[in-house]
Design a protein around this motif. Sequence first.
Motif, mmCIF file in Angstrom:
data_model
loop_
_atom_site.group_PDB
_atom_site.id
_atom_site.type_symbol
_atom_site.label_atom_id
_atom_site.label_comp_id
_atom_site.label_asym_id
_atom_site.label_seq_id
_atom_site.Cartn_x
_atom_site.Cartn_y
_atom_site.Cartn_z
ATOM 1 N N MET A 1 11.415 129.217 17.666
ATOM 2 C CA MET A 1 12.692 128.881 17.401
ATOM 3 C C MET A 1 13.650 129.797 18.019
ATOM 4 O O MET A 1 14.660 128.758 18.692
ATOM 5 C CB MET A 1 12.925 128.980 15.897
ATOM 6 N N ASP A 2 13.506 130.857 18.633
ATOM 7 C CA ASP A 2 14.325 131.554 19.414
ATOM 8 C C ASP A 2 14.415 130.968 20.796
ATOM 9 O O ASP A 2 15.405 130.767 21.480
ATOM 10 C CB ASP A 2 14.212 132.917 19.435
ATOM 11 N N ARG B 1 13.683 127.768 21.723
ATOM 12 C CA ARG B 1 14.313 126.549 21.537
ATOM 13 C C ARG B 1 16.002 126.651 21.485
ATOM 14 O O ARG B 1 16.630 125.841 22.159
ATOM 15 C CB ARG B 1 14.089 125.636 20.244
ATOM 16 N N LEU B 2 16.446 127.628 20.771
ATOM 17 C CA LEU B 2 17.931 128.072 20.639
ATOM 18 C C LEU B 2 18.205 128.493 22.144
ATOM 19 O O LEU B 2 19.500 128.109 22.717
ATOM 20 C CB LEU B 2 18.304 129.134 19.799
ATOM 21 N N TRP B 3 17.382 129.288 22.862
ATOM 22 C CA TRP B 3 17.774 129.725 24.004
ATOM 23 C C TRP B 3 17.895 128.604 24.927
ATOM 24 O O TRP B 3 18.855 128.502 25.795
ATOM 25 C CB TRP B 3 17.041 130.724 24.621
ATOM 26 N N ARG C 1 18.682 125.549 24.501
ATOM 27 C CA ARG C 1 19.581 124.577 23.950
ATOM 28 C C ARG C 1 21.112 125.320 24.638
ATOM 29 O O ARG C 1 21.988 124.540 24.902
ATOM 30 C CB ARG C 1 19.895 124.347 22.512
ATOM 31 N N ASP C 2 21.028 126.372 24.834
ATOM 32 C CA ASP C 2 22.248 127.060 25.593
ATOM 33 C C ASP C 2 22.176 126.877 26.991
ATOM 34 O O ASP C 2 23.310 127.257 27.595
ATOM 35 C CB ASP C 2 22.235 128.694 25.208
ATOM 36 N N GLU D 1 20.414 119.459 23.473
ATOM 37 C CA GLU D 1 19.233 119.580 22.347
ATOM 38 C C GLU D 1 17.898 118.700 22.560
ATOM 39 O O GLU D 1 16.626 119.250 22.473
ATOM 40 C CB GLU D 1 19.823 119.366 21.054
#
Length: 132
Positions: free
Chosen positions: A71-72, A74-76, A78-79, A107
Amino acid sequence: MRKEKALIGLLRGLVDLLTEESARNPEFSSKLDALLSELPEKKAATKKAAKAAPPEHLPDIHSEWNAREEMDFRLWLRDQPVSVLRAVVRAEDFDATRRTDKWKEAEKLADFIADCLRARQSRGSAFIGRGA
């Protein structure tokens, strides 16, 4: 092929006839020159615009995948800018059919990269630990 040769012969005869008549008749020659001067020049071939060079520094997604939880990661992802995500997809050869070229959301691209990386990692782990 025969029709092409017959057409070439017909056109060659027509050009010869026009040349002969224009040599004898100056008025005909000027009319022919006026008619042929209206033909457009051959257009120069337009060159395709060079694609933008990929960013010089692409993030190492494999080390990031190992350093973070999914999850981290994927968030990284997306940034990251869309151009970097596209360059990662091309560099890792995740999209052979180039369907992601139309995608504009970071995303969606990030999820695609993460899914492809997870699939690639799972395929590769099937060979880890096998004896010789």
